[in-house]
Design an enzyme around this catalytic site. Structure first.
Site, PDB file in Angstrom:
ATOM      1  N   TRP A 189     -30.253 -51.255  41.440  1.00 16.04           N
ATOM      2  CA  TRP A 189     -31.682 -50.989  41.279  1.00 16.04           C
ATOM      3  C   TRP A 189     -31.959 -50.021  40.134  1.00 16.04           C
ATOM      4  O   TRP A 189     -31.194 -49.078  39.895  1.00 16.04           O
ATOM      5  CB  TRP A 189     -32.236 -50.374  42.563  1.00 16.04           C
ATOM      6  CG  TRP A 189     -32.574 -51.372  43.625  1.00 16.04           C
ATOM      7  CD1 TRP A 189     -31.994 -52.590  43.831  1.00 16.04           C
ATOM      8  CD2 TRP A 189     -33.576 -51.232  44.636  1.00 16.04           C
ATOM      9  NE1 TRP A 189     -32.565 -53.206  44.910  1.00 16.04           N
ATOM     10  CE2 TRP A 189     -33.537 -52.405  45.420  1.00 16.04           C
ATOM     11  CE3 TRP A 189     -34.497 -50.239  44.950  1.00 16.04           C
ATOM     12  CZ2 TRP A 189     -34.394 -52.599  46.510  1.00 16.04           C
ATOM     13  CZ3 TRP A 189     -35.343 -50.429  46.026  1.00 16.04           C
ATOM     14  CH2 TRP A 189     -35.295 -51.605  46.786  1.00 16.04           C
ATOM     15  N   LEU A 196     -26.260 -36.145  50.027  1.00 23.47           N
ATOM     16  CA  LEU A 196     -24.993 -35.954  50.739  1.00 23.47           C
ATOM     17  C   LEU A 196     -24.179 -37.242  50.801  1.00 23.47           C
ATOM     18  O   LEU A 196     -24.727 -38.340  50.768  1.00 23.47           O
ATOM     19  CB  LEU A 196     -25.266 -35.466  52.160  1.00 23.47           C
ATOM     20  CG  LEU A 196     -26.015 -34.145  52.284  1.00 23.47           C
ATOM     21  CD1 LEU A 196     -26.456 -33.916  53.724  1.00 23.47           C
ATOM     22  CD2 LEU A 196     -25.140 -32.983  51.790  1.00 23.47           C
ATOM     23  N   HIS A 225     -28.217 -44.752  51.479  1.00 26.44           N
ATOM     24  CA  HIS A 225     -28.494 -44.025  50.246  1.00 26.44           C
ATOM     25  C   HIS A 225     -27.676 -44.624  49.097  1.00 26.44           C
ATOM     26  O   HIS A 225     -26.810 -45.470  49.302  1.00 26.44           O
ATOM     27  CB  HIS A 225     -28.168 -42.540  50.429  1.00 26.44           C
ATOM     28  CG  HIS A 225     -29.160 -41.827  51.293  1.00 26.44           C
ATOM     29  ND1 HIS A 225     -28.925 -41.568  52.624  1.00 26.44           N
ATOM     30  CD2 HIS A 225     -30.385 -41.326  51.016  1.00 26.44           C
ATOM     31  CE1 HIS A 225     -29.977 -40.935  53.135  1.00 26.44           C
ATOM     32  NE2 HIS A 225     -30.874 -40.771  52.187  1.00 26.44           N
ATOM     33  N   SER A 231     -33.963 -31.545  53.402  1.00 25.69           N
ATOM     34  CA  SER A 231     -33.535 -32.397  52.295  1.00 25.69           C
ATOM     35  C   SER A 231     -34.191 -31.925  51.007  1.00 25.69           C
ATOM     36  O   SER A 231     -35.273 -31.330  51.016  1.00 25.69           O
ATOM     37  CB  SER A 231     -33.953 -33.839  52.589  1.00 25.69           C
ATOM     38  OG  SER A 231     -33.996 -34.612  51.415  1.00 25.69           O
ATOM     39  N   SER A 232     -33.554 -32.237  49.894  1.00 25.68           N
ATOM     40  CA  SER A 232     -34.113 -31.845  48.595  1.00 25.68           C
ATOM     41  C   SER A 232     -35.406 -32.582  48.274  1.00 25.68           C
ATOM     42  O   SER A 232     -36.133 -32.183  47.363  1.00 25.68           O
ATOM     43  CB  SER A 232     -33.090 -32.110  47.487  1.00 25.68           C
ATOM     44  OG  SER A 232     -32.731 -33.481  47.460  1.00 25.68           O
ATOM     45  N   CYS A 233     -35.732 -33.639  49.022  1.00 23.58           N
ATOM     46  CA  CYS A 233     -36.959 -34.391  48.735  1.00 23.58           C
ATOM     47  C   CYS A 233     -38.219 -33.619  49.126  1.00 23.58           C
ATOM     48  O   CYS A 233     -39.334 -34.076  48.874  1.00 23.58           O
ATOM     49  CB  CYS A 233     -36.942 -35.745  49.428  1.00 23.58           C
ATOM     50  SG  CYS A 233     -37.115 -35.661  51.213  1.00 23.58           S
ATOM     51  N   ARG A 291     -23.026 -37.086  66.044  1.00 24.58           N
ATOM     52  CA  ARG A 291     -22.388 -38.353  65.695  1.00 24.58           C
ATOM     53  C   ARG A 291     -22.725 -38.796  64.271  1.00 24.58           C
ATOM     54  O   ARG A 291     -22.124 -39.717  63.737  1.00 24.58           O
ATOM     55  CB  ARG A 291     -22.839 -39.453  66.669  1.00 24.58           C
ATOM     56  CG  ARG A 291     -22.232 -39.348  68.070  1.00 24.58           C
ATOM     57  CD  ARG A 291     -20.955 -40.155  68.144  1.00 24.58           C
ATOM     58  NE  ARG A 291     -20.418 -40.243  69.493  1.00 24.58           N
ATOM     59  CZ  ARG A 291     -20.696 -41.224  70.350  1.00 24.58           C
ATOM     60  NH1 ARG A 291     -21.563 -42.163  70.031  1.00 24.58           N
ATOM     61  NH2 ARG A 291     -20.114 -41.259  71.532  1.00 24.58           N
ATOM     62  N   GLY A 292     -23.721 -38.171  63.665  1.00 23.63           N
ATOM     63  CA  GLY A 292     -24.133 -38.547  62.315  1.00 23.63           C
ATOM     64  C   GLY A 292     -23.207 -37.979  61.255  1.00 23.63           C
ATOM     65  O   GLY A 292     -22.253 -37.251  61.557  1.00 23.63           O
ATOM     66  N   LYS A 325     -40.022 -32.764  57.005  1.00 22.91           N
ATOM     67  CA  LYS A 325     -39.058 -31.693  56.750  1.00 22.91           C
ATOM     68  C   LYS A 325     -39.760 -30.393  56.325  1.00 22.91           C
ATOM     69  O   LYS A 325     -39.321 -29.295  56.695  1.00 22.91           O
ATOM     70  CB  LYS A 325     -38.042 -32.129  55.693  1.00 22.91           C
ATOM     71  CG  LYS A 325     -37.096 -33.212  56.193  1.00 22.91           C
ATOM     72  CD  LYS A 325     -36.304 -32.737  57.391  1.00 22.91           C
ATOM     73  CE  LYS A 325     -35.380 -33.782  57.966  1.00 22.91           C
ATOM     74  NZ  LYS A 325     -34.647 -33.307  59.145  1.00 22.91           N
ATOM     75  N   TYR A 344     -41.104 -38.639  55.105  1.00 21.39           N
ATOM     76  CA  TYR A 344     -39.906 -37.899  55.489  1.00 21.39           C
ATOM     77  C   TYR A 344     -39.982 -36.458  54.972  1.00 21.39           C
ATOM     78  O   TYR A 344     -39.686 -35.505  55.699  1.00 21.39           O
ATOM     79  CB  TYR A 344     -38.665 -38.596  54.923  1.00 21.39           C
ATOM     80  CG  TYR A 344     -37.358 -37.914  55.243  1.00 21.39           C
ATOM     81  CD1 TYR A 344     -36.796 -38.009  56.511  1.00 21.39           C
ATOM     82  CD2 TYR A 344     -36.668 -37.190  54.267  1.00 21.39           C
ATOM     83  CE1 TYR A 344     -35.583 -37.389  56.810  1.00 21.39           C
ATOM     84  CE2 TYR A 344     -35.464 -36.576  54.553  1.00 21.39           C
ATOM     85  CZ  TYR A 344     -34.922 -36.679  55.828  1.00 21.39           C
ATOM     86  OH  TYR A 344     -33.729 -36.057  56.114  1.00 21.39           O
TER      87      TYR A 344
END
Length: 307
Positions: free
Chosen positions: A203, A167, A180, A108-110, A13-14, A141, A137
């Site tokens: 920001w 994304l 995001h 994720s790239s983080c 659903r995401g 990952k 986070y």
């Protein structure tokens, strides 16, 4: 994967999972095992074990995660670490126990160090300190990548990991407290335009550089990897180009038709200075992103705000 292979999309659903679902259905895959978060809490070990025992999926796309922007990541640090660890631990371990043929874990790239050289190569993992605002986070990952590698090493499981860049796409989150940067900007500029083109406050300084990949391209890459990649370590997914947050704001301002001023609040954090993915590994395998940023944002904006 065969057209009748049983495929489980965790998080269908995401934003990412729904793109995977659309992609697989369009390709003619029909045997899809799907559960909403209310039907199956992936943080609940017993519930996940029962699901895998009953459904016995052959292929798993692990796209479920607790996600958010800088503010959410920095505010709910314990939640982001605990919930993501529980989700991936349960799904990966039960995939092993039930004999899943192949699993794709999405990160994720983080995961890469804050000050890593650019563009980010897969080899840069664990070579420096992480960006503090989303460290919990990222730690979760990284643990997922290492878990897939460990199960491959110890149990010979064909579990692979892919790390997308930033994304955007259908079913994005537009909550200004938890979203995001790209969807937050879309909403801000749209609402400001409809409010007599009032000024938009954003920001940071606008100088950080970011790369954005449409989830339809991501879904295509994930299916490509499920059919072509079988190895240790993560593989980067991105478009291979970036732009400054200021340039992104100006592009979104143009797409939305906003005619007010942009005001930058430099007292707010910028986050990582740059996060461009080195995507030569997957490009060399034969996959490249197709959707340009302006094309992708325009479509998302029209579908979300102009219907």
């Amino acid at each position: 994967m065969q057209k009748n292979s049983k495929i489980y999309i965790a998080g269908h659903r995401g934003m990412v999972g729904s793109s995977l679902l659309r992609n697989l259905e369009a390709k003619g895959f029909t045997n899809l095992a799907l559960r909403t978060s209310s039907e199956l809490d992936l943080r609940n070990t017993a519930a996940v074990a029962e699901f895998f025992e009953k459904e016995k999926p052959e292929y798993v796309f692990l796209a479920a995660a607790k996600v958010g922007g800088i503010m959410a990541n920095n505010t709910y640090r314990a939640d982001f670490l605990y919930e993501n660890l529980m989700i991936q631990n349960n799904v990966i371990h039960q995939s092993y126990l039930s004999g899943v043929q192949k699993l794709l874990f999405l990160g994720s790239s983080c995961i890469y160090p804050k000050m890593a050289p650019q563009p980010l190569k897969e080899d840069y993992l664990l070579t420096g300190t992480l960006e503090p605002t989303n460290e919990p986070y990222a730690i979760a990952k990284i643990a997922g990548i290492k878990m897939c590698d460990a199960y491959r090493s110890q149990y010979n499981c064909n579990f692979i990991s892919a790390m997308p860049t930033n994304l955007y796409g259908p079913n994005d989150n537009y909550d200004l407290n938890n979203s995001h940067v790209l969807p937050a900007m879309l909403r801000k500029f749209h609402e400001a335009k409809n409010d007599n083109n009032r000024d938009v406050e954003l920001w940071g300084s606008g100088t950080p550089l970011r790369e954005f990949l449409h989830t339809d391209d991501l879904a295509e890459a994930c299916v490509f990897l499920m059919e072509n990649f079988n190895d240790y370590g993560q593989i980067n997914l991105g478009i291979g180009e970036d732009l400054s947050i200021k340039e992104l704001a100006e592009l979104i301002q143009k797409i939305t038709g906003h005619e007010g001023n942009i005001i930058w609040d430099s007292s707010k954090p910028d986050g990582t200075p740059r996060k461009l993915m080195d995507v030569s590994k997957i490009n060399d395998m034969g996959w490249k992103a197709k959707i340009s940023l302006e094309e992708g944002i325009t479509k998302v904006y029209q579908d979300k705000f102009l219907v």
